[in-house]
Write an enzyme that holds these catalytic residues in place. Structure first.
Site, mmCIF file in Angstrom:
data_model
loop_
_atom_site.group_PDB
_atom_site.id
_atom_site.type_symbol
_atom_site.label_atom_id
_atom_site.label_comp_id
_atom_site.label_asym_id
_atom_site.label_seq_id
_atom_site.Cartn_x
_atom_site.Cartn_y
_atom_site.Cartn_z
ATOM 1 N N MET A 63 47.515 60.024 51.804
ATOM 2 C CA MET A 63 47.509 59.481 53.152
ATOM 3 C C MET A 63 48.384 58.237 53.241
ATOM 4 O O MET A 63 49.051 58.001 54.261
ATOM 5 C CB MET A 63 46.082 59.168 53.606
ATOM 6 C CG MET A 63 45.973 58.885 55.094
ATOM 7 S SD MET A 63 46.462 60.293 56.125
ATOM 8 C CE MET A 63 44.986 61.304 56.019
ATOM 9 N N PHE A 119 22.577 33.772 32.833
ATOM 10 C CA PHE A 119 23.314 34.949 32.365
ATOM 11 C C PHE A 119 23.031 36.146 33.269
ATOM 12 O O PHE A 119 21.892 36.473 33.558
ATOM 13 C CB PHE A 119 22.901 35.272 30.921
ATOM 14 C CG PHE A 119 23.554 36.503 30.364
ATOM 15 C CD1 PHE A 119 24.928 36.558 30.163
ATOM 16 C CD2 PHE A 119 22.797 37.626 30.043
ATOM 17 C CE1 PHE A 119 25.527 37.695 29.645
ATOM 18 C CE2 PHE A 119 23.384 38.769 29.523
ATOM 19 C CZ PHE A 119 24.758 38.803 29.322
ATOM 20 N N GLN A 120 24.093 36.777 33.728
ATOM 21 C CA GLN A 120 24.034 37.936 34.626
ATOM 22 C C GLN A 120 23.275 37.641 35.922
ATOM 23 O O GLN A 120 22.582 38.495 36.469
ATOM 24 C CB GLN A 120 23.434 39.161 33.915
ATOM 25 C CG GLN A 120 24.358 39.731 32.845
ATOM 26 C CD GLN A 120 23.937 41.098 32.355
ATOM 27 O OE1 GLN A 120 22.774 41.467 32.425
ATOM 28 N NE2 GLN A 120 24.892 41.866 31.856
ATOM 29 N N LYS A 169 12.804 39.186 37.163
ATOM 30 C CA LYS A 169 12.165 39.821 36.017
ATOM 31 C C LYS A 169 10.734 39.334 35.797
ATOM 32 O O LYS A 169 9.860 40.113 35.384
ATOM 33 C CB LYS A 169 13.005 39.580 34.760
ATOM 34 C CG LYS A 169 12.619 40.473 33.583
ATOM 35 C CD LYS A 169 13.629 40.377 32.467
ATOM 36 C CE LYS A 169 13.286 41.349 31.337
ATOM 37 N NZ LYS A 169 14.278 41.285 30.236
ATOM 38 N N GLU A 204 27.256 52.111 38.308
ATOM 39 C CA GLU A 204 26.350 51.818 39.421
ATOM 40 C C GLU A 204 26.918 52.248 40.772
ATOM 41 O O GLU A 204 26.157 52.651 41.660
ATOM 42 C CB GLU A 204 26.011 50.318 39.450
ATOM 43 C CG GLU A 204 25.132 49.864 38.309
ATOM 44 C CD GLU A 204 25.925 49.378 37.094
ATOM 45 O OE1 GLU A 204 25.315 48.829 36.166
ATOM 46 O OE2 GLU A 204 27.171 49.549 37.091
#
Length: 609
Positions: free
Chosen positions: A519, A154-155, A204, A92
């Site tokens: 760097m 969940f999630q 959802k 993602e």
């Protein structure tokens, strides 16, 4: 680039049954298209998810980058058969960066999608990056059903709370009848006024619920599209300051490019013979091969740009927020100058650097106003000559001793010579980013795509994917896309190479491999007595072989005489190519203004660090 084989996360599989492609007279939702739909061009909707997609199509979205998952699955189902091309990314974070870069190149908002919980939180780095650089991105995140929100389902993650500080605005969708309008508003808000990322969190149940409400025309909230013109009296006062200046200097920032104001900026500088420096995000706003151009200023900007800023008596700054990497110490930044500051966002005026002449408005419109208001060019011939002398005194140079390894600057210059002016360059973050910005001559806007404010290692490869897709979508498939990456940055997001292979994207990745986080190593040598704690990356894999494992062309280069043939082979290859350039691990980025230091007191040699 449509891709229907995306795999969902391990989540509720509800709604995951396969769909068939719609017939010629059937809408994506399965209904027959009617006369009203054909007349308006809008798709009919039967669910909240279809309303989301209808809103995106109506707003002009053409491409989306994302990763499937349970909570976002209804939206993905609605995307099936839509006019929007979806590119499944490997992670993602890559989706957010690809969407960001797509927007930078195309000049339109980028679009990314992720599911709830870890999907949404994996977008956070890319959203924060877009926020720091004022890039227009719309993120759509799935969320658990409304009744479960706040119950540690969940999630579940509080995506609204997590992303509120790093978005222009975010929305929690609360109904199927209104979700399309919310998405359309968020899309338009991302590019209204000062661009930035927006987010819509989609429970959802909202996307699954039935609705017959087709979203209306997309528009940003009232009051978010500001007056593009600056106050006429303020413009007149600024014009008099420009006329009276003896050492005027233009400073063009990223806002010039975002406002499509590069032509107006060039006209202003050329009309009045005013030297130009840019910020790093403003690279490409003014051609670097013109005599007036002093390239970009700041911590690793050119010595002549920093000298000009130090000695100017009138700084015309357009579309810049005066960040600390540009200014160094505020007290020593342009100490002799009256400042004309043009910006679309009034919050940036005098936030870091005091503006003697604040001009709030669209960069292009205000520059046109200012050009018309300046009655005669300032008498700046002597100043132009002095700027030219600084160019001679402080050139960007590097040595190529035969007994030392390949220099990274040589690689950048070789690529520049081998490609056209419209080549798109993306980078990760670190030394390689600085060399890519210093030793490539940029002449066009939207050809430099990098992470500036957030400094996100790993930005380069997914950005190259997004940039390539943007160019192809715009009908510019003949443009080259070159990504300069470091070994550390490449390792962070190299999984997106699999996307480039799957989509057969013609990109070339040049890994400037110095086996360090370069760097960090440079700062450790300069300020930490050479203690290389956790910066030694001698454990890197063989990137050319990894590229081959992904299905890309993989090449390795160690010597100068191998550089040109490898570049030619990679550019000629029709698909993704990776060249692992093993470069001098001790090479430093110069010049360098120490953090918080004065721009005019830069280190021009390693013994000055």
């Amino acid at each position: 680039m449509s891709d229907t084989a995306a795999q969902p996360r391990d989540d509720d599989p509800e709604g995951s049954e396969n769909r068939t492609e719609p017939g010629p007279d059937e809408a994506p939702g399965g209904e027959e298209t009617g006369d009203d739909e054909e007349a308006t061009g809008a798709r009919s909707v039967s669910t909240g998810a279809e309303s989301v997609v209808a809103a995106l199509e109506a707003a002009g979205a053409e491409t989306a980058f994302g990763v499937q998952g349970g909570a976002i699955m209804p939206v993905y189902d609605a995307l099936y058969g839509s006019s929007i091309t979806h590119v499944t990314m490997a992670h993602e974070q890559g989706a957010a960066h690809a969407a960001d870069a797509y927007g930078v190149v195309a000049g339109e908002p980028g679009l990314c999608l992720a599911t709830s919980g870890p999907g949404a939180t994996n977008l956070v780095t890319g959203i924060a990056d877009a926020d720091m650089d004022s890039d227009a991105v719309l993120a759509l995140t799935g969320q658990v059903p409304t009744e479960f929100v706040g119950n540690d389902a969940f999630q579940e993650t509080d995506t609204i709370g997590v992303t509120r500080p790093i978005t222009k605005h975010n929305y929690f969708a609360d109904g199927a009848d209104t979700v399309g309008d919310v998405v359309g508003e968020a899309f338009e808000l991302s590019r209204a006024g000062r661009p930035g990322p927006t987010l819509v969190d989609l429970p959802k149940d909202v996307t699954q619920d039935e609705t017959e409400e087709t979203p209306g025309p997309a528009a940003p909230p009232a009051g978010t599209d500001p007056d593009p013109n600056a106050d006429p009296d303020a413009v007149e006062a600024a014009a008099r300051a420009v006329e009276e200046a003896e050492r005027p200097l233009c400073l063009f920032g990223g806002g010039v490019i975002k406002a499509e104001a590069s032509d107006a900026a060039r006209t202003f500088a050329r009309t009045f013979g005013i030297p130009v420096t840019t910020t790093m995000p403003g690279i490409g706003s003014f051609p670097e091969d013109e005599d007036l151009c002093l390239s970009w200023a700041g911590m690793h900007g050119t010595g002549y740009a920093n000298m000009a800023i130090t000695h100017t008596d009138c700084l015309i700054a357009v579309g810049t927020r005066f960040d600390d990497r540009l200014t160094g110490g505020i007290d020593t930044f342009a100490p002799e100058a009256e400042v004309v500051h043009v910006d679309i966002d009034p919050a940036e005026i005098s936030k870091n650097v005091y503006a003697d002449y604040p001009l709030v408005g669209d960069a292009g419109r205000v520059l046109d106003q200012l050009t018309a208001a300046v009655r005669e060019a300032p008498d700046a011939e002597a100043w132009r000559e002095r700027c030219a002398e600084w160019k001679e005194t402080y050139p960007l140079t590097y040595a190529t001793p035969e007994d030392e390894p390949l220099k990274p600057q040589f690689v950048v210059e070789a690529f520049d010579e081998a490609t056209d002016d419209d080549t798109i360059v993306t980078t990760g973050v670190g030394q390689h980013q600085m060399w890519a910005s210093q030793f490539w001559t940029y002449t066009e806007p939207r050809t430099w795509v990098s992470s500036h404010g957030l400094g996100t290692m790993g930005y380069g490869v997914p950005a190259a994917v997004g940039a390539r897709v943007a160019a192809d979508t715009m009908g510019e498939s003949d443009r080259d896309v070159v990504c300069f990456d470091g070994d550390g940055s490449f390792l962070m997001t190299m999984q997106e190479l699999s996307v480039a292979v799957r989509e057969d994207l013609d990109i070339t990745i040049a890994v400037l491999n110095n086996e360090y986080i370069g760097m960090v190593r440079q700062w450790q040598d300069a300020f930490y007595e050479g203690r290389h704690m956790a910066s030694d990356y001698t454990w890197m894999p063989e990137f050319d072989k990894l590229a081959e494992a992904f299905g890309a062309l993989g090449l390795r280069v160690d010597d100068y005489d191998e550089v040109a043939p490898a570049i030619e082979e990679a550019l000629d290859y029709d698909g993704p190519a990776v060249i692992d350039f093993h470069v001098d691990p001790e090479e430093n980025v110069l010049p360098m203004v120490p953090s918080g230091g004065a721009n005019g007191k830069f280190a021009a040699a390693e013994d000055q660090l």
